[in-house]
Design a protein around this motif. Structure first.
Motif, PDB file in Angstrom:
ATOM      1  N   TRP A  51       0.833  -1.203   0.000  1.00 46.22           N
ATOM      2  CA  TRP A  51       0.000   0.000   0.000  1.00 46.22           C
ATOM      3  C   TRP A  51       0.872   1.259   0.000  1.00 46.22           C
ATOM      4  O   TRP A  51       0.670   2.190  -0.769  1.00 46.22           O
ATOM      5  CB  TRP A  51      -0.927  -0.020   1.219  1.00 46.22           C
ATOM      6  CG  TRP A  51      -1.819   1.172   1.297  1.00 46.22           C
ATOM      7  CD1 TRP A  51      -3.021   1.320   0.659  1.00 46.22           C
ATOM      8  CD2 TRP A  51      -1.600   2.371   2.033  1.00 46.22           C
ATOM      9  NE1 TRP A  51      -3.561   2.559   0.952  1.00 46.22           N
ATOM     10  CE2 TRP A  51      -2.707   3.210   1.797  1.00 46.22           C
ATOM     11  CE3 TRP A  51      -0.561   2.810   2.868  1.00 46.22           C
ATOM     12  CZ2 TRP A  51      -2.817   4.488   2.366  1.00 46.22           C
ATOM     13  CZ3 TRP A  51      -0.665   4.072   3.433  1.00 46.22           C
ATOM     14  CH2 TRP A  51      -1.787   4.901   3.186  1.00 46.22           C
ATOM     15  N   ARG A  54       2.457   2.038  -3.281  1.00 47.11           N
ATOM     16  CA  ARG A  54       1.518   2.599  -4.257  1.00 47.11           C
ATOM     17  C   ARG A  54       1.230   4.063  -3.962  1.00 47.11           C
ATOM     18  O   ARG A  54       1.179   4.895  -4.868  1.00 47.11           O
ATOM     19  CB  ARG A  54       0.214   1.783  -4.251  1.00 47.11           C
ATOM     20  CG  ARG A  54       0.390   0.343  -4.709  1.00 47.11           C
ATOM     21  CD  ARG A  54      -0.934  -0.297  -5.077  1.00 47.11           C
ATOM     22  NE  ARG A  54      -1.873  -0.326  -3.968  1.00 47.11           N
ATOM     23  CZ  ARG A  54      -1.993  -1.340  -3.100  1.00 47.11           C
ATOM     24  NH1 ARG A  54      -1.225  -2.410  -3.236  1.00 47.11           N
ATOM     25  NH2 ARG A  54      -2.859  -1.297  -2.124  1.00 47.11           N
ATOM     26  N   GLN A  55       1.064   4.397  -2.671  1.00 44.05           N
ATOM     27  CA  GLN A  55       0.749   5.787  -2.326  1.00 44.05           C
ATOM     28  C   GLN A  55       1.922   6.713  -2.654  1.00 44.05           C
ATOM     29  O   GLN A  55       1.753   7.780  -3.226  1.00 44.05           O
ATOM     30  CB  GLN A  55       0.377   5.908  -0.835  1.00 44.05           C
ATOM     31  CG  GLN A  55      -0.822   5.061  -0.432  1.00 44.05           C
ATOM     32  CD  GLN A  55      -1.981   5.204  -1.414  1.00 44.05           C
ATOM     33  OE1 GLN A  55      -2.393   6.315  -1.739  1.00 44.05           O
ATOM     34  NE2 GLN A  55      -2.484   4.085  -1.914  1.00 44.05           N
TER      35      GLN A  55
END
Ligand SMILES: *[C@@H]1O[C@H](CO)[C@@H](O)[C@H](O)[C@H]1NC(C)=O
Ligand SMILES: *[C@@H]1O[C@H](CO)[C@@H](O)[C@H](O)[C@H]1NC(C)=O
Ligand SMILES: *[C@@H]1O[C@H](CO)[C@@H](O)[C@H](O)[C@H]1NC(C)=O
Ligand SMILES: *[C@@H]1O[C@H](CO)[C@@H](O)[C@H](O)[C@H]1NC(C)=O
Ligand SMILES: *[C@@H]1O[C@H](CO)[C@@H](O)[C@H](O)[C@H]1NC(C)=O
Ligand SMILES: *[C@@H]1O[C@H](CO)[C@@H](O)[C@H](O)[C@H]1NC(C)=O
Length: 604
Positions: A51, A54-55
């Motif tokens: 996560w 991706r951020q």
């Protein structure tokens, strides 16, 4: 512990700096307006299972910071290495189905390559510290498998060869092979031997130790003679209205003034010869007398240099040299000096009206990208570069050298040329050092940059992208490759797109030429430990399309002349270049993935 902390800090600083500098450009490249690209980018980012990754990627353009540890790039062969059923590829180049005895006179004419094309063939200096040498197409095919995006094409692997490669175009009907990739069977980070092509290093001539070939600078007689030829050439040039003619009074920057401040070469106007700082000019633009200045980092245009054909004494090259010595013992043949066992590819296009374009293509299985603050960008499998010599009525007229998405065009007279030395040694006489050569030499010299293999007319540093040259190519007088000694030649009609094997190798297959897919892997997904992207620059980019898609029907000599085609009348004086973004103009290797990079570029 301390070193670890230091390393982390250094890595962090490096990344931040690289990021800050590239982000201005990157923002442009990643935030294109093309909806296809936006969705593709989303998919690419979504492949990462982290996560945070991706951020960071979405919001800061920092994609794959988790991958920066090189240790994770190589792995034990858990992927079952599928041995190819075809091991002997030596017959590939002679497996075409043409029967020369059945050719009509007209057919023979269409397949004949004029002698002047070979008389004016380029010599190529590969870089002395190169790690990725010329490669042979059959061998490349042997170690790659056809993929549609990231999935193997079933059953295609066992049979693809030079004759039938174009059949892969039909795999995704209507898509024109845009999504077909020849993916490496090995992890390229492990540097398999076929990828490096060491055995294709051109034969080196035997040269006496430290024999100086560039010790003699051009004298006034040389210059006069050259100036006259230049004038003759310019009269021819002026008939050509298409090209923007640069300052015609300039021949090339010959530094005639001994350096007063230690600087030399480039546009400084200084030579080291006769200066108090040392007689050699390093390619970084400083005079000196040590091996740092006189050996393989030496600029022969601005001072004395040691002979580099004997391979420089850099420690990291010693091992290679020893290996080469061994090779030479078995292979050495003074008449074949400069021969590579990987054939060059010659494609000759008759444009009508006496204009004949000779495209010399050079293939390498791997392109090692540049590093910025120690982070590498732009690797790809498969690399096609070319030198175009344009003839008008049998006379060489202009030369184009491919460099990334751009390239540079020169008038014929501007190019440095080589002449085999009449003393029988393999050392060439260059037009810049010897009047005999200046009068008689017919073959231009081009320089292949380390890693990227981009082609230049001079040895030295060639900055591009950022104005202060953060990325640069480097060339020198490393192993000299004479592509005319081992070449597969073809004639091509760019109007009806017909390719023919030439009369010199009637049996050479042509299917590979019509293959419209990529010659290397698709850029790895973000989930791949080897992949990362910072500010729009990928670690791994798409493999390139083949020679047919290099705008062979071009009108000016430039591959991409949307913004004009400047034919330079002199060599040297490297200047920074901005890479045009693939969004704005033409694709090419290193382009943003997924573009129409393999569409035919027909006559425009
Ligand atoms: C190439 O593949 C075709 C079709 O699979 C086959 O007929 C041909 O013999 C192959 N050529 C070589 C040189 O192996
Ligand atoms: C390959 O990838 C592109 C871009 O993501 C996509 O548009 C295309 O449909 C894919 N083709 C296949 C056959 O999966
Ligand atoms: C050849 O030259 C003639 C006369 O200059 C011109 O009309 C014609 O278009 C040219 N053809 C090509 C293919 O350039
Ligand atoms: C140029 O090379 C030729 C052949 O090796 C030699 O005879 C001649 O002296 C050289 N000339 C100069 C000016 O170095
Ligand atoms: C190329 O093909 C076109 C169309 O078939 C033909 O008119 C032209 O003469 C051909 N050019 C050469 C050099 O054969
Ligand atoms: C790419 O090719 C497709 C199919 O030929 C075409 O519809 C599309 O307009 C092309 N895209 C670009 C950007 O040229």
């Amino acid at each position: 512990m301390q070193t670890l902390a230091y390393r982390c800090l250094a890595a962090f600083l490096a990344i931040s700096l690289a990021y800050l500098i590239l982000s201005g450009i990157g923002a442009h490249a990643t935030q294109g307006t093309n909806p296809i690209k936006i969705s593709e980018n989303k998919e690419w980012i979504a492949t990462s299972k982290y996560w945070l990754d991706r951020q960071f990627c979405i919001w800061f353009g920092l994609c794959g910071t988790l991958h920066l540890r090189e240790a994770g790039w190589t792995w034990k062969h858990d992927m079952k290495s599928t041995p190819s059923p075809i091991e002997d590829v030596s017959g590939f180049w002679f497996s075409g189905r043409e029967d020369p005895d059945s050719w009509s006179d007209e057919e023979i004419k269409k397949r004949t390559i004029p002698d002047y094309v070979f008389e004016h063939a380029p010599y190529v200096h590969l870089f002395s510290g190169e790690q990725f040498w010329p490669c042979d197409l059959p061998e490349h095919l042997l170690h790659t498998s056809p993929y549609l995006n990231y999935s193997a094409i079933p059953d295609a692997d066992y049979k693809h060869n030079l004759s039938n490669l174009h059949e892969l175009n039909d795999v995704e009907s209507g898509m024109h092979a845009r999504y077909v990739y020849l993916q490496s069977n090995d992890n390229v980070e492990e540097r398999p031997t076929w990828l490096a092509g060491d055995k294709n290093i051109p034969n080196s001539p035997r040269v006496e130790n430290n024999y100086e070939i560039h010790g003699v600078g051009p004298n006034s007689e040389d210059l006069k003679a050259l100036h006259n030829t230049n004038n003759e050439q310019q009269n021819v040039d002026q008939s050509d209205q298409d090209v923007h003619v640069a300052d015609a009074n300039f021949i090339w920057p010959i530094e005639r003034t001994p350096s007063l401040n230690g600087r030399c070469g480039g546009n400084s106007g200084y030579t080291c010869k006769g200066s108090q700082f040392g007689q050699c000019c390093s390619i970084h633009g400083w005079c000196g007398g040590s091996e740092l200045f006189c050996d393989d980092l030496c600029d022969p245009l601005a001072g004395d240099c040691k002979d580099l054909l004997a391979l420089g004494p850099r420690p990291d090259l010693r091992r290679r040299k020893r290996r080469l010595d061994k090779l030479e013992k078995t292979q050495h043949d003074p008449n074949r000096a400069g021969r590579s066992s990987a054939p060059a590819i010659l494609v000759v296009v008759d444009k009508g009206n006496g204009t004949v374009d000779a495209f010399w293509f050079f293939f390498y299985s791997y392109n090692l990208g540049q590093t910025v603050f120690n982070i590498r960008f732009g690797n790809h499998v498969g690399d096609w570069e070319h030198t175009l010599v344009r003839f008008k009525d049998g006379q060489p007229h202009e030369v184009f050298l491919s460099e990334h998405t751009f390239g540079e065009a020169y008038s014929w007279s501007a190019m440095e040329k080589y002449l085999p030395n009449p003393d029988g040694s393999g050392t060439m006489l260059g037009t810049f050092s010897n009047i005999t050569a200046a009068r008689a030499a017919k073959r231009p010299v081009v320089f292949s940059a380390v890693g990227s293999h981009a082609m230049y007319g001079t040895p030295g540093l060639h900055p591009y992208i950022l104005p202060w040259g953060l990325l640069h190519d480097q060339t020198d007088r490393g192993p000299l490759w004479d592509p005319s000694l081992n070449v597969r030649s073809f004639t091509y009609n760019s109007t009806n797109q017909e390719i023919r094997s030439s009369t010199r190798n009637p049996k050479a297959p042509v299917g590979w030429f019509n293959y419209a897919g990529h010659w290397g892997d698709k850029y790895y997904p973000l989930s791949d430990p080897r992949q990362y992207r910072f500010a729009g620059q990928y670690h791994y980019v798409n493999g390139p399309s083949g020679p047919k898609f290099k705008n062979l029907g071009r009108r000016t000599v430039c591959q991409n002349s949307q913004s004009g085609c400047e034919v330079r009348k002199w060599l040297g004086g490297s200047r920074s270049r901005m890479l045009p973004f693939p969004d704005d103009g033409d694709e090419e290797e290193g382009g943003i993935p997924g573009g129409n990079s393999t569409d035919d570029k027909t006559l425009t």
